[in-house]
Structure formats: C-alpha cells, structure tokens
Design a protein around this motif. Sequence first.
Motif, PDB file in Angstrom:
ATOM      1  N   ILE A   3       0.840  -1.204   0.000  1.00 35.05           N
ATOM      2  CA  ILE A   3       0.000   0.000   0.000  1.00 35.05           C
ATOM      3  C   ILE A   3       0.869   1.247   0.000  1.00 35.05           C
ATOM      4  N   ARG A   4       1.945   1.200   0.764  1.00 33.94           N
ATOM      5  CA  ARG A   4       2.849   2.355   0.822  1.00 33.94           C
ATOM      6  C   ARG A   4       3.493   2.607  -0.535  1.00 33.94           C
ATOM      7  N   GLY A   9       3.843   5.756  -5.548  1.00 33.02           N
ATOM      8  CA  GLY A   9       3.697   5.812  -7.002  1.00 33.02           C
ATOM      9  C   GLY A   9       2.641   6.817  -7.433  1.00 33.02           C
ATOM     10  N   SER A  10       1.510   6.860  -6.698  1.00 37.31           N
ATOM     11  CA  SER A  10       0.447   7.816  -7.030  1.00 37.31           C
ATOM     12  C   SER A  10       0.916   9.246  -6.835  1.00 37.31           C
ATOM     13  N   LEU A  11       1.643   9.497  -5.735  1.00 36.53           N
ATOM     14  CA  LEU A  11       2.163  10.840  -5.489  1.00 36.53           C
ATOM     15  C   LEU A  11       3.140  11.261  -6.579  1.00 36.53           C
TER      16      LEU A  11
END
Length: 288
Positions: A3-4, A9-11
């Motif tokens: 999840i981290r 990756g999204s950031l």
Amino acid sequence: MRIRTLRIGSLAKYAVLTVFGLITLFPFLHVLAQSFSSQNAIVSNRVTIFPVDFQWLSYRMLLGDEFFYRAFSISVLRTAAGVMINMALTCLMAYPLSKRTLKGKALIMNMVVFTMLFQGGLIPSFLLLKELQLLDTLWALLLPSAISAFNLILLKNFFQSVPDSMEESAMIDGAGHGAILWKIFVPLSLPAIATLSLFYAVMHWNSYFDAVMYISNTELNPLQVYLRNMIVLNDSNIEVTNNTGLYLISPESLKAATIIASVLPMIVLYPFIQRYFAKGVMLGALKG
C-alpha cells in the motif's frame, strides 16, 4: 508495504502531471501578464507570469475599438450558427448510418472515411464557392465545414448504443423516424452531443484561414482574422502612440490583450461542457 508503494507511485504520478500542467499553463500566464504590464517592463524582459507596473490601458483601448466589437460579433454569430448547422446535419446523417439494416451502409461509410484522407484542395474549393456565389458571405464559412467525418463516426457509434427495443416501442406507438430521432436518440445522446458541440464550437471560433481566403469584405472578418492582422501584419486601427510619436502602451501588451480576449469565451464555455466531455468521447469511441 504494498500500500505504501502504491501511495508513493500515485504521489509521483500526480507530481509529474502537476509539473507538466504548469509547463503548459506558463505561455498563457505569460501572455496574460504581458497584457497588464507596462511598455518598459515588456521591453526590458521583466515580465514572466506576473504583471509588472500593472495597467489595464490595453484592455480599455481594445474594448474601445469598434472593429474589435464587429469582429467579435461575427465570430459569435459564426460559432452559434455553425454549431447548430453542424449538429443538425450530423444527427440527421448519423441516425440512418447507425441502422444495421441500411442498404449501402458500408459504401457510404467508406465514402465518409475517404473524405478524412483526401480533400478536393484549396483552389477547387475556392472555385466551387465562387460558382455558388458564396464568396464574401457567412455561408462560405459555414457550409464547407457543415459535417466533420470524425464527429459523424463518433455520434453514429453513440446512436448504435441506444437499445433497439426503445425504437421498436416508439414505432408501435406510431412514431416516425423524425420523432424517434429527436425525442429518443437525441435526449439519450446528450453527453455525445455536448462533446461534439464543443468540438465544432472550438473549430469555428479558432478558424481564420477560410475567412482569409473567402472573405474580402473587412466587415465580415471574424475575431481570429482581426487577431491575425494585428499580430502577423501589425495592422491595427488602434492608435498606440500620441501626437509626439511616444508609445501610450506597448504594442506587445495590446496584442496580448487581444489574444486573451479571443480565448476567453472558450475558457468560460468549457467548464459547463467538461462534465460531458470524457463520457461522450469514450462511449462514442467504444461502441461499435
């Protein structure tokens, strides 16, 4: 841990997209800042994305020019009339082409696609409009672009997604093809119609070359021709100097103000149609 990693990756993706967004926004902000900056600030290259020595004389002089208002009104008239003609004809042609039982459908679609790849050319188009006596009229700006093949295909695909059962029920109730089109297909296809209307509106608003070629009457010049004459030809009816030859405002500031005035209507219009945009394009593209 997974999840981290996904969050990081999204950031990272948002950061990259933000940087690219700011890069694409920079030219617009630079032009906007120039329109509000003084002549000395522009000449000395001190203007980036913020106005220097703030002034709005450029807009006051632009809005006081009767030729600007005339060109602006021609562009509004062309865009409004053009979109109505475009959407009416596109709907009328997309509806029968969406029927699987239409005879000769494959041949007609091949002819439509052919127009996307090959065109008659500039000189034949000019001679055709001359023979039809459409030169120096608004029809010369509206009729040659009455239907876009790409937009027609999108709307045809969208119409094909309408369930056949709705059409059959309407026919049982005595509805003809005209009533079925305008009372069933059009209301159900509002996302696609709003998207294509935006496509057509942007095309008409930004077009200038056809006006340069087909219109010699300056009273029928749209706003983009007014802008083109000011920027490319340095031809403007606005006096930017006083009796002693000193500049009242920078010509670059006046040009920047004209650019902002020409793009502002589309910027104002887009938020009202944006919510239909992605849905309309995706559904029209995916439904075969």
